[in-house]
Design a protein around this motif. Structure first.
Motif, mmCIF file in Angstrom:
data_model
loop_
_atom_site.group_PDB
_atom_site.id
_atom_site.type_symbol
_atom_site.label_atom_id
_atom_site.label_comp_id
_atom_site.label_asym_id
_atom_site.label_seq_id
_atom_site.Cartn_x
_atom_site.Cartn_y
_atom_site.Cartn_z
ATOM 1 N N VAL A 1 0.830 -1.199 0.000
ATOM 2 C CA VAL A 1 0.000 0.000 0.000
ATOM 3 C C VAL A 1 0.872 1.259 0.000
ATOM 4 N N LEU A 2 1.939 1.238 0.785
ATOM 5 C CA LEU A 2 2.804 2.416 0.869
ATOM 6 C C LEU A 2 3.470 2.735 -0.456
ATOM 7 N N LEU A 3 3.641 1.717 -1.291
ATOM 8 C CA LEU A 3 4.346 1.902 -2.556
ATOM 9 C C LEU A 3 3.398 2.119 -3.740
ATOM 10 N N GLU A 4 2.111 2.317 -3.478
ATOM 11 C CA GLU A 4 1.159 2.457 -4.575
ATOM 12 C C GLU A 4 1.497 3.594 -5.540
ATOM 13 N N PRO A 5 1.958 4.766 -5.078
ATOM 14 C CA PRO A 5 2.340 5.798 -6.057
ATOM 15 C C PRO A 5 3.454 5.333 -6.982
ATOM 16 N N TYR A 6 4.369 4.522 -6.446
ATOM 17 C CA TYR A 6 5.468 4.015 -7.261
ATOM 18 C C TYR A 6 4.970 2.966 -8.258
ATOM 19 N N THR A 7 4.180 2.018 -7.797
ATOM 20 C CA THR A 7 3.682 0.989 -8.710
ATOM 21 C C THR A 7 2.764 1.597 -9.767
ATOM 22 N N TYR A 8 2.102 2.683 -9.420
ATOM 23 C CA TYR A 8 1.237 3.379 -10.378
ATOM 24 C C TYR A 8 2.061 3.940 -11.536
ATOM 25 N N ILE A 9 3.174 4.616 -11.227
ATOM 26 C CA ILE A 9 3.977 5.221 -12.287
ATOM 27 C C ILE A 9 4.708 4.159 -13.103
ATOM 28 N N THR A 10 5.076 3.044 -12.476
ATOM 29 C CA THR A 10 5.807 2.006 -13.206
ATOM 30 C C THR A 10 4.877 1.129 -14.037
ATOM 31 N N ALA A 11 3.560 1.305 -13.896
ATOM 32 C CA ALA A 11 2.625 0.547 -14.730
ATOM 33 C C ALA A 11 2.787 0.921 -16.198
ATOM 34 N N ASN A 12 3.290 2.141 -16.442
ATOM 35 C CA ASN A 12 3.590 2.560 -17.810
ATOM 36 C C ASN A 12 4.998 2.117 -18.152
ATOM 37 N N THR A 13 5.136 1.380 -19.235
ATOM 38 C CA THR A 13 6.457 0.883 -19.615
ATOM 39 C C THR A 13 7.359 1.970 -20.166
ATOM 40 N N GLY A 14 6.785 3.120 -20.547
ATOM 41 C CA GLY A 14 7.607 4.227 -21.017
ATOM 42 C C GLY A 14 8.333 3.908 -22.307
ATOM 43 N N MET A 69 -4.932 1.878 -20.978
ATOM 44 C CA MET A 69 -5.442 2.053 -19.626
ATOM 45 C C MET A 69 -6.639 2.999 -19.660
ATOM 46 N N SER A 70 -7.327 3.129 -18.566
ATOM 47 C CA SER A 70 -8.481 4.012 -18.487
ATOM 48 C C SER A 70 -8.033 5.458 -18.548
ATOM 49 N N ALA A 71 -8.985 6.368 -18.542
ATOM 50 C CA ALA A 71 -8.675 7.794 -18.659
ATOM 51 C C ALA A 71 -7.800 8.282 -17.517
ATOM 52 N N ILE A 72 -7.838 7.557 -16.401
ATOM 53 C CA ILE A 72 -7.025 7.982 -15.267
ATOM 54 C C ILE A 72 -5.537 7.740 -15.519
ATOM 55 N N GLY A 73 -5.229 6.995 -16.575
ATOM 56 C CA GLY A 73 -3.853 6.584 -16.819
ATOM 57 C C GLY A 73 -2.860 7.711 -16.940
ATOM 58 N N ASP A 74 -3.286 8.868 -17.523
ATOM 59 C CA ASP A 74 -2.364 9.960 -17.739
ATOM 60 C C ASP A 74 -2.231 10.870 -16.515
ATOM 61 N N ILE A 75 -3.064 10.681 -15.526
ATOM 62 C CA ILE A 75 -3.022 11.540 -14.344
ATOM 63 C C ILE A 75 -1.774 11.208 -13.532
ATOM 64 N N LEU A 76 -1.130 12.232 -13.017
ATOM 65 C CA LEU A 76 0.109 12.034 -12.277
ATOM 66 C C LEU A 76 -0.144 11.380 -10.930
ATOM 67 N N ALA A 77 0.871 10.691 -10.436
ATOM 68 C CA ALA A 77 0.719 9.917 -9.197
ATOM 69 C C ALA A 77 0.282 10.790 -8.028
ATOM 70 N N HIS A 78 0.882 11.987 -7.913
ATOM 71 C CA HIS A 78 0.544 12.822 -6.753
ATOM 72 C C HIS A 78 -0.863 13.417 -6.857
ATOM 73 N N LYS A 79 -1.439 13.406 -8.084
ATOM 74 C CA LYS A 79 -2.824 13.845 -8.227
ATOM 75 C C LYS A 79 -3.786 12.748 -7.787
ATOM 76 N N VAL A 80 -3.327 11.512 -7.839
ATOM 77 C CA VAL A 80 -4.146 10.370 -7.443
ATOM 78 C C VAL A 80 -3.995 10.084 -5.948
ATOM 79 N N TYR A 81 -2.738 10.082 -5.469
ATOM 80 C CA TYR A 81 -2.457 9.640 -4.101
ATOM 81 C C TYR A 81 -2.114 10.777 -3.143
ATOM 82 N N GLY A 82 -2.002 11.984 -3.667
ATOM 83 C CA GLY A 82 -1.654 13.118 -2.819
ATOM 84 C C GLY A 82 -0.148 13.309 -2.739
ATOM 85 N N ILE A 83 0.259 14.536 -2.469
ATOM 86 C CA ILE A 83 1.684 14.856 -2.421
ATOM 87 C C ILE A 83 2.405 14.167 -1.262
ATOM 88 N N PRO A 84 1.865 14.163 -0.033
ATOM 89 C CA PRO A 84 2.596 13.507 1.074
ATOM 90 C C PRO A 84 2.889 12.028 0.808
#
Length: 330
Positions: A1-14, A69-84
């Motif tokens: 759970v603590l790493l969700e912002p990280y796993t979210y950004i790595t879901a994109n292979t870039g 991915m869904s429309a949420i895919g392009d949203i940045l991690a801190h917009k989804v999970y918050g800055i802290p």
């Protein structure tokens, strides 16, 4: 759970550019598979943790597009999970990377010692059992290698932010040095870790080539951000303008016509969101200061230097193919 912002950004292979560079360098260095896997993980952890923080500091609106991915895919991690949570996850990942790094250090084993031996003679480095190749970068100094590049990365990012927030346009040389610190640190860390663990060409320096590729890659990114339809689809139209960045074409445009305040007044200052102001600035850079022509000329020069360095090092089909793919036509 603590790493969700990280796993979210790595879901994109870039763009997978780093993995291709690792494969390319390994044609020269032949790093053992187990160590290479660790290096790829460590570099990926540092890189993506840095992206989480950079997106917050840059005020970015989009991260690379995520296909399928869904429309949420392009949203940045801190917009989804918050800055802290995002900052904490990024810091957490930095330390996980250092933990991974420990597996690359030479193993120290204990052997039986006789009564006349000194207190430390029971410890030995298992890598000393066979003659070790001469290295430019020691496999004992991996923490120092990574730490130095993290310092460079944060110094470069800090300057980028400082120029943006104080509205000070850097010189071209200052900009290139910032890119060398910020973008180049990721590639240098990769090259240095591989050099430290290599089994062939252990006394060859691949850092200059890493620097060239890093500078080329960032200036190309600056150019494409303002000129490429593909970047419009994945990062937004001329997003660097909205973020107030002193990108390479912007720096040239301001320095080429310092008495004309159009670019300084409308881009770093106003950070325009509307297409009208962005189109006006792009036309100015294209037709008045010829900044895109200049940027293209610099890119072609850097590409030639990189290709020359590749050949000097013995040739590399993977890197040559990558440079072919990154080539920008006029």
């Amino acid at each position: 759970v603590l790493l969700e912002p990280y796993t979210y950004i790595t879901a994109n292979t870039g763009k997978k550019t780093t993995e291709k560079i690792v494969q390319a360098f390994n044609l020269w260095l032949n790093v053992p598979k187990d160590k290479l896997a660790v290096i790829i993980r460590v570099v990926g952890l540092f890189h993506n943790a840095g992206l989480l923080v950079d997106d917050i500091e840059d005020g970015s609106q989009l991260r690379r597009g995520i296909t399928g991915m869904s429309a949420i895919g392009d949203i940045l991690a801190h917009k989804v999970y918050g800055i802290p949570r995002t900052i904490n996850a990024a810091n957490y990942v930095y330390f996980l990377a250092y933990q991974e790094l420990s597996s690359l250090r030479p193993k120290v084993q204990r052997r039986a010692c006789n009564s006349s031996a000194g207190p430390d003679s029971g410890l030995w480095d298992d890598s000393s059992a066979a003659e070790k190749p001469e290295r430019l970068i020691s496999d004992r100094d991996l923490d120092l290698v990574v730490n130095a590049e993290l310092i460079s990365s944060h110094r470069g990012q800090g300057l980028d932010i400082l120029w943006r927030d104080t509205l000070r346009c850097p010189t071209e040389d200052e900009y290139v040095q910032m890119v060398k610190d910020k973008t180049g640190s990721h590639l240098r860390a990769t090259a240095k870790l591989m050099m430290a663990c290599a089994t062939t060409n252990t006394n060859v320096d691949y850092v200059p080539l890493s620097n060239l590729i890093g500078i080329y890659y960032q200036i190309r990114d600056d150019y494409m951000n303002l000129q490429s339809d593909e970047y419009t689809g994945t990062k937004g139209f001329a997003e660097d303008f909205s973020e107030g960045k002193f990108s390479f074409p912007v720096v040239h445009g301001i320095l080429e016509q310092p008495e004309d305040q159009l670019i300084m007044g409308e881009c770093p200052t106003k950070r325009p969101e509307t297409p009208t102001l962005k189109h006006r600035a792009i036309e100015y850079l294209r037709n008045t200061t010829k900044s895109f022509d200049y940027t293209l000329a610099v890119l072609h020069k850097l590409e030639q230097q990189a290709r020359g360095e590749v050949e000097r090092l013995g040739g590399n089909p993977i890197l040559s193919a990558l440079l072919d793919k990154l080539h920008v036509d006029a």
